[in-house]
Design a protein around this motif. Structure first.
Motif, PDB file in Angstrom:
ATOM      1  N   ASP A  72       0.776  -1.222   0.000  1.00  0.00           N
ATOM      2  CA  ASP A  72       0.000   0.000   0.000  1.00  0.00           C
ATOM      3  C   ASP A  72       0.818   1.288   0.000  1.00  0.00           C
ATOM      4  O   ASP A  72       0.476   2.247   0.675  1.00  0.00           O
ATOM      5  CB  ASP A  72      -0.972  -0.008   1.182  1.00  0.00           C
ATOM      6  CG  ASP A  72      -0.231  -0.175   2.485  1.00  0.00           C
ATOM      7  OD1 ASP A  72       0.984  -0.486   2.438  1.00  0.00           O
ATOM      8  OD2 ASP A  72      -0.840   0.022   3.554  1.00  0.00           O
ATOM      9  N   HIS A  73       1.918   1.297  -0.743  1.00  0.00           N
ATOM     10  CA  HIS A  73       2.586   2.592  -0.888  1.00  0.00           C
ATOM     11  C   HIS A  73       2.491   3.003  -2.354  1.00  0.00           C
ATOM     12  O   HIS A  73       2.342   2.162  -3.241  1.00  0.00           O
ATOM     13  CB  HIS A  73       4.039   2.524  -0.395  1.00  0.00           C
ATOM     14  CG  HIS A  73       4.878   1.483  -1.065  1.00  0.00           C
ATOM     15  ND1 HIS A  73       5.759   1.774  -2.070  1.00  0.00           N
ATOM     16  CD2 HIS A  73       4.962   0.156  -0.873  1.00  0.00           C
ATOM     17  CE1 HIS A  73       6.364   0.668  -2.454  1.00  0.00           C
ATOM     18  NE2 HIS A  73       5.900  -0.332  -1.752  1.00  0.00           N
ATOM     19  N   PRO A  74       2.569   4.308  -2.607  1.00  0.00           N
ATOM     20  CA  PRO A  74       2.352   4.795  -3.966  1.00  0.00           C
ATOM     21  C   PRO A  74       3.450   4.323  -4.915  1.00  0.00           C
ATOM     22  O   PRO A  74       4.606   4.214  -4.535  1.00  0.00           O
ATOM     23  CB  PRO A  74       2.379   6.315  -3.787  1.00  0.00           C
ATOM     24  CG  PRO A  74       3.081   6.560  -2.487  1.00  0.00           C
ATOM     25  CD  PRO A  74       2.836   5.380  -1.637  1.00  0.00           C
ATOM     26  N   HIS A  75       3.087   4.044  -6.155  1.00  0.00           N
ATOM     27  CA  HIS A  75       4.031   3.616  -7.177  1.00  0.00           C
ATOM     28  C   HIS A  75       4.841   2.405  -6.755  1.00  0.00           C
ATOM     29  O   HIS A  75       6.042   2.326  -6.997  1.00  0.00           O
ATOM     30  CB  HIS A  75       4.990   4.748  -7.540  1.00  0.00           C
ATOM     31  CG  HIS A  75       4.284   5.959  -8.022  1.00  0.00           C
ATOM     32  ND1 HIS A  75       3.607   6.000  -9.215  1.00  0.00           N
ATOM     33  CD2 HIS A  75       4.123   7.174  -7.456  1.00  0.00           C
ATOM     34  CE1 HIS A  75       3.068   7.192  -9.377  1.00  0.00           C
ATOM     35  NE2 HIS A  75       3.349   7.933  -8.317  1.00  0.00           N
ATOM     36  N   ALA A  76       4.173   1.457  -6.110  1.00  0.00           N
ATOM     37  CA  ALA A  76       4.863   0.252  -5.666  1.00  0.00           C
ATOM     38  C   ALA A  76       5.319  -0.570  -6.872  1.00  0.00           C
ATOM     39  O   ALA A  76       4.587  -0.714  -7.855  1.00  0.00           O
ATOM     40  CB  ALA A  76       3.940  -0.581  -4.789  1.00  0.00           C
ATOM     41  N   ALA A 103       5.409   1.554   5.011  1.00  0.00           N
ATOM     42  CA  ALA A 103       4.978   0.652   3.935  1.00  0.00           C
ATOM     43  C   ALA A 103       6.174   0.272   3.061  1.00  0.00           C
ATOM     44  O   ALA A 103       6.348  -0.883   2.679  1.00  0.00           O
ATOM     45  CB  ALA A 103       3.888   1.304   3.095  1.00  0.00           C
ATOM     46  N   VAL A 109      11.744  -1.199  -4.494  1.00  0.00           N
ATOM     47  CA  VAL A 109      10.315  -1.362  -4.240  1.00  0.00           C
ATOM     48  C   VAL A 109       9.469  -0.182  -4.689  1.00  0.00           C
ATOM     49  O   VAL A 109       8.246  -0.242  -4.651  1.00  0.00           O
ATOM     50  CB  VAL A 109      10.026  -1.616  -2.740  1.00  0.00           C
ATOM     51  CG1 VAL A 109      10.774  -2.846  -2.277  1.00  0.00           C
ATOM     52  CG2 VAL A 109      10.404  -0.406  -1.922  1.00  0.00           C
ATOM     53  N   GLU A 133       9.426   3.683  -7.367  1.00  0.00           N
ATOM     54  CA  GLU A 133      10.057   4.399  -8.469  1.00  0.00           C
ATOM     55  C   GLU A 133      11.317   5.162  -8.059  1.00  0.00           C
ATOM     56  O   GLU A 133      11.542   5.430  -6.913  1.00  0.00           O
ATOM     57  CB  GLU A 133       9.062   5.396  -9.079  1.00  0.00           C
ATOM     58  CG  GLU A 133       7.855   4.743  -9.714  1.00  0.00           C
ATOM     59  CD  GLU A 133       8.222   3.927 -10.957  1.00  0.00           C
ATOM     60  OE1 GLU A 133       9.395   3.959 -11.355  1.00  0.00           O
ATOM     61  OE2 GLU A 133       7.325   3.276 -11.507  1.00  0.00           O
TER      62      GLU A 133
END
Lengths: 238, 238
Positions: free
Chosen positions: A93-97, B128, B235, B237
């Motif tokens: 659930d982190h952005p741009h995983a 995260a 993990v 970008e």
DNA sequence: CGAACGTTTGATCTGTCTCAAAGGTGGTGG
DNA sequence: CCACCACCTTTGAGACAGATCAAACGTTCG
């Protein structure tokens, strides 16, 4: 509570499993039905997700088997873990995983977008438990590869699969379908297929299991677990 | 942004790492300072958490090394992963979570309760990402044990530690402190200490590294990574 | 100075790999 | 319904990476 008393369409091993992790409520049921509208099929050997690429959409595995896999530049292959119906794929659930591993279909599979779950809801809890179990399976895999011998590795993995499939109700008479060849088993267990073959023969001779293409039956799962010191993954009380 | 321009007390490898994962804001800073009020020390070889027992409180590792470990009934031991300053310990978010592995201090360590983070905040994101990296390290460990030979396993692990410690700024001149004996290394790599010793000697002879008790220096990390096909965990970008 | 701990060395053994080929089995098309 | 092909599984012989056992050698530190 959705298990059983609901229209046939939403009865499936995947839902049986999620229901076993937490008592799902009406909201969960609706989210699941909605997501399953967008079910899509993926052919055996096709990738569901690719290592290093952004995860566009986390998935729920509805039917069939998948596996997380890593390929080395020189062709060596290591299966990291197997994914069974009811398992989450790429749920972080982190952005741009980015996907930390490639996920490949080991049989024809059906997946749908991971149904949305609000924090604090039963479905959300089921996901958290599922993730924790996933981690437990990775730890079990490490121990298998690091400290068990070939014979133990095979039994230990089969017991894990037996236990996981029991959770979604697809084990019958201690036997279950397993869409793996001895070669893929070998690449999961850090062995060669030749050695896996010999060890499987030995296990059969000792009466521990029966094997035919696509199916295994453990003669006495509890006894086998005791014999090799296998313990099931546990992540919450009860 | 806390890095640097803040009172000395909150500069630490642990915070450097969290800051490297996400740009921390004032709220994060305050949560960290508050949690660190309750810092507690744990002696080397003591358990921080016990497999199968309820996780009463997730922790943040502030200094020293810990390791996740699994012990087999017959005395075999397998280290699952190493935990370095800035790593989370037992952070899973379902009720009555049980620890899936024992966590033991590899050196004297300091830990504090995991600072609270609201969903959507930078600190939450950092957690995260940290969890995702943790998972990446487990996958790397599986690949090491399953498909790398002794020489490659050692180099690969040392490279991982080198990269992780670089993140929290405790690598100097390609060298870093590592509170591990050849015996503990062996139990992490699925080898015997005798064999680890011989492979380390070979690595030294080939000029890949320097070793003395409690410290390693990699002669040429990038070159070594190329040599064995090591790739760093990624993990998100950038 | 001695004890505890970690590293090093030597000799031998063995579990698993490698290479290579043969045997089964199920599915598909003619 | 048979023939063939692709895919698994099985077998054999020999080689090797890493294990095992046992002992000596350094260091550090109280």
């Amino acid at each position: 509570m959705i298990r059983g008393q609901v229209r046939g369409e939403v009865r499936s091993p995947a839902l049986t499993r999620l229901g076993a992790l937490a008592s799902l409520d009406q909201a969960a049921h609706e989210a699941l039905v909605a997501a399953m509208e967008e079910t899509r099929s993926v052919r055996v050997r096709r990738d569901l997700m690719t290592e290093g690429r952004e995860i566009l959409q986390p998935l729920l595995l509805l039917s069939g088997w998948a596996a997380r896999v890593r390929l080395l530049p020189d062709g060596r292959r290591q299966f990291l873990s197997f994914l069974l119906p009811g398992d989450l794929i790429g749920a972080c659930d982190h952005p741009h995983a980015l996907a930390v591993s490639t996920v490949v279909a080991m049989s024809d599979v059906q997946v749908c977008p991971l149904p949305h779950a609000e924090p604090g809801t039963p479905l959300h809890v089921a996901y958290a438990i599922s993730r924790a179990m996933d981690e437990g399976h990775l730890l079990a895999q490490i121990t298998r590869l690091g400290r068990l011998n070939a014979q133990e590795r095979i039994s230990d993995l089969l017991l894990e699969l037996y236990e996981r499939l029991t959770l979604n109700g697809t084990v019958h008479g201690n036997g279950f379908d397993l869409p793996l060849t001895q070669e893929t088993l070998a690449d999961a267990l850090g062995l060669t297929s030749v050695h896996v073959n010999r060890m499987l023969q030995q296990a059969r001779r000792e009466g521990d299991l029966q094997w035919r293409v696509g199916h295994v039956r453990l003669t006495d799962p509890a006894g086998l677990a005791r014999k090799i010191g296998h313990v099931a993954v546990r992540v919450s009380e009860r």
